[in-house]
Design an enzyme around this catalytic site. Sequence first.
Site, PDB file in Angstrom:
ATOM      1  N   ASP A   3     -11.194  -6.784   1.320  1.00 14.62           N
ATOM      2  CA  ASP A   3     -11.143  -5.472   0.407  1.00 14.62           C
ATOM      3  C   ASP A   3     -11.885  -5.433  -0.586  1.00 14.62           C
ATOM      4  O   ASP A   3     -12.354  -4.269  -1.000  1.00 14.62           O
ATOM      5  CB  ASP A   3      -9.580  -5.393  -0.010  1.00 14.62           C
ATOM      6  CG  ASP A   3      -8.699  -4.772   1.253  1.00 14.62           C
ATOM      7  OD1 ASP A   3      -9.188  -4.361   2.174  1.00 14.62           O
ATOM      8  OD2 ASP A   3      -7.346  -4.767   0.900  1.00 14.62           O
ATOM      9  N   GLU A   9      -5.711  -2.918  12.195  1.00 12.87           N
ATOM     10  CA  GLU A   9      -6.837  -2.601  11.356  1.00 12.87           C
ATOM     11  C   GLU A   9      -7.360  -4.091  10.664  1.00 12.87           C
ATOM     12  O   GLU A   9      -8.439  -4.343  10.672  1.00 12.87           O
ATOM     13  CB  GLU A   9      -6.224  -1.784  10.150  1.00 12.87           C
ATOM     14  CG  GLU A   9      -7.586  -1.471   8.943  1.00 12.87           C
ATOM     15  CD  GLU A   9      -6.747  -0.892   7.616  1.00 12.87           C
ATOM     16  OE1 GLU A   9      -7.628  -0.533   6.818  1.00 12.87           O
ATOM     17  OE2 GLU A   9      -5.621  -0.868   7.642  1.00 12.87           O
ATOM     18  N   HIS A  10      -6.562  -4.848  10.273  1.00 15.66           N
ATOM     19  CA  HIS A  10      -6.839  -6.093   9.831  1.00 15.66           C
ATOM     20  C   HIS A  10      -6.212  -7.111  10.755  1.00 15.66           C
ATOM     21  O   HIS A  10      -4.818  -7.179  10.929  1.00 15.66           O
ATOM     22  CB  HIS A  10      -6.199  -6.460   8.397  1.00 15.66           C
ATOM     23  CG  HIS A  10      -6.656  -5.402   7.261  1.00 15.66           C
ATOM     24  ND1 HIS A  10      -6.162  -4.358   6.952  1.00 15.66           N
ATOM     25  CD2 HIS A  10      -7.969  -5.212   6.791  1.00 15.66           C
ATOM     26  CE1 HIS A  10      -6.841  -3.431   6.241  1.00 15.66           C
ATOM     27  NE2 HIS A  10      -7.969  -4.156   6.047  1.00 15.66           N
ATOM     28  N   HIS A  50       0.899  -1.177   0.238  1.00 22.89           N
ATOM     29  CA  HIS A  50       0.043  -0.105  -0.123  1.00 22.89           C
ATOM     30  C   HIS A  50       0.936   1.167   0.017  1.00 22.89           C
ATOM     31  O   HIS A  50       0.565   2.295  -0.822  1.00 22.89           O
ATOM     32  CB  HIS A  50      -0.762  -0.099   1.283  1.00 22.89           C
ATOM     33  CG  HIS A  50      -2.308  -0.657   1.025  1.00 22.89           C
ATOM     34  ND1 HIS A  50      -3.190  -0.252  -0.118  1.00 22.89           N
ATOM     35  CD2 HIS A  50      -2.840  -1.646   1.663  1.00 22.89           C
ATOM     36  CE1 HIS A  50      -4.101  -0.945  -0.067  1.00 22.89           C
ATOM     37  NE2 HIS A  50      -3.957  -1.966   1.062  1.00 22.89           N
TER      38      HIS A  50
END
Length: 900
Positions: A827, A793-794, A727
């Site tokens: 996602d 977050e994940h 990312h």
Amino acid sequence: MAGRFLIQVDLEILLNPAREEIALKTISFLDCVLINVNPTTFSASKGFLQSHFNAFSTYCDVTALEQRHGNIISLLDNGASRVFVTEHQFKAIVKEKLLVDLSRLIIYLDYSCDSSEPVTAAKELNNHIQTLDLPAEIGIAIRDRASQAVIEECAEEVGRIPTCYANLASFTLDQHMKWLEHGHVPIIPATELTIDPARYPQKVPVWLLITNSIRTDRTDGLFPTVVTDEHRICLGLVYSNHESIEEAVKSGRGVYWSRSRNKLWIKGAESGDTQELISIGWDCDADALQFVVRQKGDGFCHLKRPTCFGPYAGMARLQKTLHARKVSAPEGSYTARLFNDPSLLAAKIMEEASELCEARSKADIAAEAADLFYFAMARCTAAGVSVEDIEHNLDLKSLKTSRRAGNAKAQWAEKFGLKDSQENSQANNLSKAIPSQETLKEAASVPKDRNDPAGTIAEYIQMRRFKTAEEEPKTIQTVLQRPSQRSTDDIMNIVNPIIREIRNGGDAAVLKYTHRFEKATSLTSPVMLAPFKQSLMHLPPETIEAIDVSFENIRRFHAAQKDQKALQVETMPGVICSRFSRPIERVGLYVPGGTAVLPSTALMLGIPAMVAGCKRIIMASPPRSDGTITPEIVYVAHKVGAESIVLAGGAQAVAAMAYGTESIAKVDKILGPGNQFVTAGKMIVSNDTTAGVSIDMPAGPSEVLVIADDTANPAFVASDLLSQAEHGVDSQVVLIAVDLSEEQLGSIEKELHEQANALPRVDIVRGAIGHSVTLVVGSIVEAMELSNQYAPEHLILQVKNAEKVVDLVQNAGSVFIGPWTPESVGDYSAGVNHSLPTYGYAKQYSGVNLSSFTKHITSSNLTQEGLRNVSGAVMQLAKVEELEAHRRAVSIRLDHMPKT
């Protein structure tokens, strides 16, 4: 010119103005100087290299420095083209594996020949060279007379050496020609040369050295001569002969031979557009000359243009433009302000540098870089710094042998989420990692080998590793810290003025920033209204199918979150309390874009807004430079029933939706991810009571935490880590390995390295992995404690009985359970939402869901009996708080009730 001859001179003599016979002017046009360096003159040699780097190809004889290899590298770093070393120095450099380009070394052979027979001597010399086993790019040099004779008489015997240099005690033009014929280079003492033969008749005139080195096949005997300026930009083509070269060297000016007038042509003698001669060189075949000059006046061409081939372009043109504006800019004009207000100019440079860092597309990066170059050149022009000065430093950097670690300075590393070198060093010590397993500190690779200048072959991509049982809890807490972001003050100082301008300027201000940041200068409206043209949604069938499948899965999951009926409770007889939900009427959905294609974010925001029943859905996304939005986003906007798409990005899009403009509808809540400027904009408007708008959550860089035990597939683990690392360089990935052996950890690390090198965004991955960690723990319970502390977050669970481990999850944005559930399904297409809290906010916030687009309203419904039942408590508490009107609102009603 190196390769035709070298001029050797002692630095003390060269810099001594009293020694006129070998002053700097004598050799200044020859571009091929060899200076002798010893411990006494070392510092002065570095200074000479720096100040004359562009004037000469400077060689250094460092044989007097003995074993001081650091000094040799320092001279190379400061601009020495090549250095002469002893055999002993060369062997030591190779043995110690110093990062030196061997083609920049020339070895003075420790060899002397006593034989009077040249052929015998040549064979002995060749045998000596063979024992050295030299790389092909290494040149050799000799000093003694016997070896000179060998080269002069029997050059073919040592012909396998690419270049042989000989230090000539005395010099003649015949010797020069003989050496040139055999492809070797004479080293000529500067004391043998002059530019004033009338005063020094025993010396060789410099211009003869030049004319002796070139040839021509023209019947008129003229030499084609390319004239360039200091940037090596071609000004024109002229012709030279022996007479013009002599006059050019004597006068230090551009002097050529006029074919039409058949006489010397002193450039500028009539027009005033004179030339200062910098150097004279020749092409690879030595049949054409190059004069490098500093052009004065209007230019080189007789048409009063800078060159015979048209105007200057690029940086040279910009420099001339800025020089002209500095002189002629009207008082009070923008250009005059730039030159006269250092603070304004500094602010513009920082602004443009920031915009360049934010740019993503090729066109945007080029445009932002051009803006930055413009203001940087304005700064240089104001300070009297020329493009030549800049190129001098760039060229000098290209010759550097030593390499810095490449870390950003602390204040910038902190702003962009990079840990400084000291912190990384401490962490590396704590990790007790194997010395060969270096920790990467940034995305840019550091060259490790001259055959691998990009550093992409030898550099192992690996996360730092810590065993929690061997570390203090404080150490583990430190290594789990996220990469720091730019300071809030810096961001707010940039974003606040944008917010104010949009609030006050409306459509015009939005368009201004879209033109500026997205370069979509053709746009005349800041919004695209529904219904959207079918031509704007033209997509391949397979893309439409993928979006439709994802759309339906996401819709089903969010539809299931709807309240089936209102909540109703009778808290005491006659007191009915209820709660019911209503959609937020107007929502603004920010979808990052530009040239990036992010339909997934449009889906994750648009579908729950549609399912919730929001009356007005406004999307915002930065357009491409042609003013259009990517068709995938337009297609999703159409499917979810968006009424418009705001053609803007960044804080300006947030402000437009928060306050509304002439064309853009005001919203009640803004949702969606974005960079730090978008997040800052959301925070600012949500704290402004005049905006009356809320936001979904704070945001930060993407992150993943993978928990793996001995049942996990190493390839799966590595792929999940890399799916977030790609990312951006500020992303962070964490692996918690539950009681894995060294072999099992090595398998994961091997997969990570190999998979990373197969990715197109490998440099970004390097940056992310640089601040990512592996924690080795003893149990799943310890792993979950660390995970809950980190609040990822994940969260990916690649462990046995993963479904049961979910019971231990306390803080996470979204959980992915088992080996067949990669994070990427969340996602895009599984159905869960991918807009999640990051940077540890999973301890306080939920990810986007249906309730993000609804509000809950409560109601109370009392009968007379109910009011009687609760009245005592209400009136007593109102009395305690001394709120008499509150008490009387109940007592008056009691007075109106029928008596029982």
